[in-house]
Scaffold this motif. Sequence first.
Motif, PDB file in Angstrom:
ATOM      1  N   TYR A 109       3.102  -0.356  -5.356  1.00 40.83           N
ATOM      2  CA  TYR A 109       3.436   0.326  -6.614  1.00 40.83           C
ATOM      3  C   TYR A 109       3.423   1.856  -6.511  1.00 40.83           C
ATOM      4  N   THR A 110       2.689   2.399  -5.564  1.00 44.27           N
ATOM      5  CA  THR A 110       2.606   3.860  -5.481  1.00 44.27           C
ATOM      6  C   THR A 110       3.857   4.484  -4.859  1.00 44.27           C
ATOM      7  N   ASN A 113       7.635   5.851  -7.107  1.00 44.83           N
ATOM      8  CA  ASN A 113       7.596   7.150  -7.789  1.00 44.83           C
ATOM      9  C   ASN A 113       7.577   8.310  -6.800  1.00 44.83           C
ATOM     10  N   GLN A 127       7.871  -0.154 -13.388  1.00 42.59           N
ATOM     11  CA  GLN A 127       6.588   0.241 -13.970  1.00 42.59           C
ATOM     12  C   GLN A 127       6.638   0.324 -15.489  1.00 42.59           C
ATOM     13  N   HIS A 128       5.451   0.212 -16.096  1.00 40.59           N
ATOM     14  CA  HIS A 128       5.357   0.436 -17.536  1.00 40.59           C
ATOM     15  C   HIS A 128       4.840   1.847 -17.804  1.00 40.59           C
ATOM     16  N   PHE A 131       1.276   2.933 -16.597  1.00 40.14           N
ATOM     17  CA  PHE A 131       1.219   3.247 -15.163  1.00 40.14           C
ATOM     18  C   PHE A 131       1.848   4.610 -14.896  1.00 40.14           C
ATOM     19  N   LEU A 132       2.999   4.869 -15.515  1.00 40.40           N
ATOM     20  CA  LEU A 132       3.716   6.119 -15.279  1.00 40.40           C
ATOM     21  C   LEU A 132       2.907   7.328 -15.739  1.00 40.40           C
ATOM     22  N   ASP A 178      -4.262  -1.143  -9.235  1.00 37.26           N
ATOM     23  CA  ASP A 178      -3.753   0.145  -9.714  1.00 37.26           C
ATOM     24  C   ASP A 178      -4.374   0.439 -11.073  1.00 37.26           C
ATOM     25  N   ASN A 181      -2.846  -1.281 -14.519  1.00 34.91           N
ATOM     26  CA  ASN A 181      -2.941  -2.736 -14.596  1.00 34.91           C
ATOM     27  C   ASN A 181      -4.377  -3.223 -14.455  1.00 34.91           C
ATOM     28  N   TYR A 268       2.687  -0.846 -22.357  1.00 36.33           N
ATOM     29  CA  TYR A 268       3.052  -1.678 -21.215  1.00 36.33           C
ATOM     30  C   TYR A 268       4.532  -2.075 -21.224  1.00 36.33           C
ATOM     31  N   ASN A 270       7.994  -1.778 -19.851  1.00 37.86           N
ATOM     32  CA  ASN A 270       8.547  -1.349 -18.562  1.00 37.86           C
ATOM     33  C   ASN A 270       9.821  -0.535 -18.785  1.00 37.86           C
TER      34      ASN A 270
END
Length: 335
Positions: A109-110, A113, A127-128, A131-132, A178, A181, A268, A270
């Motif tokens: 996930y990292t 971005n 991502q949601h 997270f962003l 993460d 999540n 959340y 996305n």
Amino acid sequence: MRKRKTFVLSLLLVLVIGLLSACGSSGEPANNGTDAAASDAASTAAAADANAAKETAAPVQEETKKEEPQEPVKVKVGVTGSDGETWPLLKKKAAERNIEIELVEFSDYTLPNLALANKEVDINSFQHLAFLSQFNIEHNLNIVPIGSTVVAPLGLYSEKYKKVEDIPEGAKIAIPNDPANQGRGLLVLQQAGLIKLKENVGLYGTPDDIVENTRKIEIVPVVAQQTPRVLKDVAGSIINGGIAGQAGLQLSDAIFHDDPQAESTRPYINVFATRAEDKDNETYRTIAKLYQEADVIETVKKDTNGASFVTDVPVEQLQSTLDQLIADIKAGAAK
């Protein structure tokens, strides 16, 4: 008398010959004049036809030139999974609008971005907003949403137990590692009655924020993509909707999940995301809009086994939610 008649006859003969000569000479110029006129007319008509042909051909050539296809606009999209029918359909629909989508898959996930920030991809979709917001702060980035995709309920799945009440004391439960999540996973476990978190923990709680754990549940943070794979080794695993669908799990398989329509799940949602300087790029926004079309929505349902719900939220509202989440994180850090 005879001489006189002879003279008259001679004179008449001369006159007749003269008239015949005149008729012959006057007819020849008349024929030559007609032929010349006809020739000139033919030349004029041919020239007119040629000019007309040129005038007719010019618009046709110009029209043909306009209809010649331009080079397709290539867009690299960062994703963490492309299985199923959704992305092939989306690529096809984009191609009809002269947009060529190239999917760039990442296993963590990292990475999407960071690739976006480094201009290795043009947009991403994985991502949601929760997270962003955390990622933007941690990496000092300004990545913004340009369209919504799905809300995926976060569920607690188990291969060993049918109900939350059956989970024994000391059981291991895996959650995504993460920050966003993980925090959401802990909230799901709290809603399920397995743990209790400290008050006002917010969206980014950690296992250190657990204040009650009467069943002595052991929390096992793992990479989000691994949450379905560890099911055989744990009592239960928190798995988000997209990953659950890719693993062949249905939302109905979860022994507990949060409410996708609740106000608390808005962080959340996305999104498609890009760099702030590209937020108004029409090509990128077109891809996001295509995601909202009926045939794409159907493939999302199929690909995720009904575990993800396509949602159409205005970009301005998405940005407002992101801004508020960032402000909340900064305010919490300042305390």
